[in-house]
Write a protein that holds these residues in place. Structure first.
Motif, short mmCIF file in Angstrom:
data_model
loop_
_atom_site.label_atom_id
_atom_site.label_comp_id
_atom_site.label_asym_id
_atom_site.label_seq_id
_atom_site.Cartn_x
_atom_site.Cartn_y
_atom_site.Cartn_z
N ASN A 47 42.94 43.99 19.01
CA ASN A 47 42.62 42.82 19.82
C ASN A 47 43.35 42.84 21.16
OD1 ASN A 47 40.73 40.77 18.55
ND2 ASN A 47 42.04 41.32 16.84
N ARG A 48 44.60 43.28 21.16
CA ARG A 48 45.33 43.39 22.42
C ARG A 48 44.65 44.37 23.36
NH1 ARG A 48 50.56 45.35 20.57
NH2 ARG A 48 50.69 46.19 22.66
N ARG A 49 44.21 45.48 22.82
CA ARG A 49 43.54 46.49 23.64
C ARG A 49 42.18 46.01 24.13
NH1 ARG A 49 45.16 52.30 20.90
NH2 ARG A 49 47.36 52.12 21.40
N LEU A 50 41.47 45.26 23.30
CA LEU A 50 40.18 44.72 23.72
C LEU A 50 40.36 43.75 24.88
CD1 LEU A 50 37.14 44.32 23.37
CD2 LEU A 50 37.64 42.61 21.62
N ILE A 51 41.37 42.90 24.80
CA ILE A 51 41.64 41.97 25.90
C ILE A 51 41.97 42.74 27.17
CG2 ILE A 51 43.25 40.20 26.72
CD1 ILE A 51 43.47 39.30 23.74
N ALA A 52 42.77 43.77 27.05
CA ALA A 52 43.14 44.58 28.22
C ALA A 52 41.92 45.27 28.82
CB ALA A 52 44.19 45.62 27.82
N ARG A 53 41.04 45.78 27.99
CA ARG A 53 39.82 46.43 28.49
C ARG A 53 38.94 45.44 29.25
NH1 ARG A 53 39.70 49.22 23.09
NH2 ARG A 53 40.53 51.28 23.52
N VAL A 54 38.77 44.26 28.68
CA VAL A 54 37.94 43.25 29.32
C VAL A 54 38.54 42.85 30.67
CG1 VAL A 54 37.13 40.87 29.16
CG2 VAL A 54 36.91 42.38 27.20
N LYS A 55 39.84 42.62 30.70
CA LYS A 55 40.49 42.23 31.95
C LYS A 55 40.39 43.35 33.00
CE LYS A 55 43.65 38.77 30.21
NZ LYS A 55 45.05 38.32 30.13
N THR A 56 40.47 44.59 32.56
CA THR A 56 40.35 45.71 33.48
C THR A 56 38.96 45.75 34.09
OG1 THR A 56 41.97 47.00 32.24
CG2 THR A 56 40.48 48.22 33.69
N ILE A 57 37.94 45.57 33.28
CA ILE A 57 36.56 45.57 33.78
C ILE A 57 36.35 44.41 34.74
CG2 ILE A 57 34.15 45.27 33.10
CD1 ILE A 57 34.88 46.82 30.51
N GLN A 58 36.88 43.23 34.41
CA GLN A 58 36.74 42.08 35.29
C GLN A 58 37.41 42.34 36.64
OE1 GLN A 58 38.42 39.08 32.71
NE2 GLN A 58 36.39 38.31 32.14
N THR A 59 38.58 42.96 36.62
CA THR A 59 39.29 43.28 37.87
C THR A 59 38.51 44.30 38.68
OG1 THR A 59 41.41 42.84 36.79
CG2 THR A 59 41.47 44.12 38.85
N GLN A 60 37.95 45.29 38.03
CA GLN A 60 37.14 46.29 38.73
C GLN A 60 35.94 45.64 39.40
OE1 GLN A 60 36.20 49.05 35.61
NE2 GLN A 60 38.09 50.24 35.89
N ARG A 61 35.29 44.72 38.71
CA ARG A 61 34.13 44.03 39.28
C ARG A 61 34.54 43.15 40.46
NH1 ARG A 61 30.42 42.22 34.07
NH2 ARG A 61 30.00 44.33 33.34
N GLU A 62 35.68 42.48 40.37
CA GLU A 62 36.14 41.65 41.47
C GLU A 62 36.44 42.49 42.70
OE1 GLU A 62 39.53 39.46 40.08
OE2 GLU A 62 38.34 38.30 38.64
#
Length: 68
Positions: A47-62
């Protein structure tokens, strides 16, 4: 568990929902690990890694939106 390609294909709203759900699950797992023994302790790490992956993708999109 969602794969990285599935996460990239999700919309921004779906990513937000996924991150929120994973954070809630992580909270429950942490609480459970303190009060009793977990059946699968590796779920916390997943779950920690899933949260990190999602946040990384969101940052890349921003950043891509800022540069465009």
């Amino acid at each position: 568990m969602t794969s990285l390609t599935e996460l990239h294909e999700m919309s921004d709203e779906q990513l937000d929902a996924t991150a929120k759900e994973a954070a809630e699950t992580l909270f429950r797992l942490r609480f459970q690990s303190q009060s009793e023994r977990l059946n699968t302790p590796s779920e916390i790490r997943k779950n920690r890694r899933l949260i990190a992956r999602v946040k990384t993708i969101q940052t890349q999109r921003e950043r891509a939106a800022q540069n465009a």
